[in-house]
Design a protein around this motif. Structure first.
Motif, short mmCIF file in Angstrom:
data_model
loop_
_atom_site.label_atom_id
_atom_site.label_comp_id
_atom_site.label_asym_id
_atom_site.label_seq_id
_atom_site.Cartn_x
_atom_site.Cartn_y
_atom_site.Cartn_z
N THR A 1 0.85 -1.19 0.00
CA THR A 1 0.00 0.00 0.00
C THR A 1 0.89 1.24 0.00
O THR A 1 1.74 1.39 0.88
N PRO A 2 0.71 2.12 -0.98
CA PRO A 2 1.57 3.31 -1.01
C PRO A 2 1.19 4.32 0.07
O PRO A 2 0.02 4.48 0.41
N LEU A 3 2.20 4.96 0.61
CA LEU A 3 1.97 6.08 1.51
C LEU A 3 1.63 7.30 0.66
O LEU A 3 1.86 7.30 -0.55
N THR A 4 1.10 8.33 1.27
CA THR A 4 0.75 9.53 0.49
C THR A 4 1.95 10.46 0.30
O THR A 4 1.83 11.48 -0.35
N ALA A 5 3.09 10.11 0.86
CA ALA A 5 4.32 10.87 0.68
C ALA A 5 5.50 9.90 0.64
O ALA A 5 5.42 8.80 1.19
N ARG A 6 6.56 10.30 -0.01
CA ARG A 6 7.80 9.51 -0.04
C ARG A 6 8.75 10.15 0.96
O ARG A 6 8.95 11.35 0.97
N PHE A 7 9.31 9.31 1.81
CA PHE A 7 10.27 9.78 2.81
C PHE A 7 11.66 9.31 2.43
O PHE A 7 11.85 8.15 2.08
N LYS A 8 12.62 10.22 2.48
CA LYS A 8 14.03 9.87 2.28
C LYS A 8 14.73 10.19 3.58
O LYS A 8 14.78 11.34 4.00
N VAL A 9 15.26 9.14 4.20
CA VAL A 9 15.86 9.25 5.52
C VAL A 9 17.33 8.85 5.42
O VAL A 9 17.66 7.85 4.78
N LYS A 10 18.19 9.63 6.05
CA LYS A 10 19.61 9.26 6.12
C LYS A 10 19.86 8.57 7.44
O LYS A 10 19.57 9.11 8.50
N LEU A 11 20.40 7.38 7.36
CA LEU A 11 20.71 6.59 8.54
C LEU A 11 22.05 5.92 8.33
O LEU A 11 22.24 5.20 7.35
#
Length: 85
Positions: free
Chosen positions: A9-19
């Motif tokens: 299920t797609p989220l309504t936003a794409r998150f780009k996280v640096k870890l």
């Protein structure tokens, strides 16, 4: 019950996280669920309430795609508070 970790299920936003110097892209309920559950409970202890809310919202969205807006909001709140966004 739908397994949240396998949900596409797609989220309504794409998150780009640096870890750890690596960028992680989070686009679906399953990716979000795996991301916030793969880290240990110690890492999320400070954000326990927001973490629990996000887990619950992702479980709900895995079973009902119409709840992806709430899941996205809960994930955004957790990641922002943890300063990962």
């Amino acid at each position: 019950m739908t397994n949240a970790s396998h949900s596409e299920t797609p989220l309504t936003a794409r998150f780009k996280v640096k870890l750890n110097g690596e960028t992680v892209s989070i686009d679906t309920v399953g990716q979000a669920y795996r991301f916030i559950t793969n880290l240990g409970p110690i890492e999320w202890m400070e954000f326990r309430s927001l973490h629990g809310d996000a887990i619950d919202a992702l479980h709900s969205a895995a079973g009902n795609a119409m709840l992806s807006i709430q899941a996205t909001a809960a994930l955004r709140a957790l990641l922002a508070r943890a300063r990962l966004l």
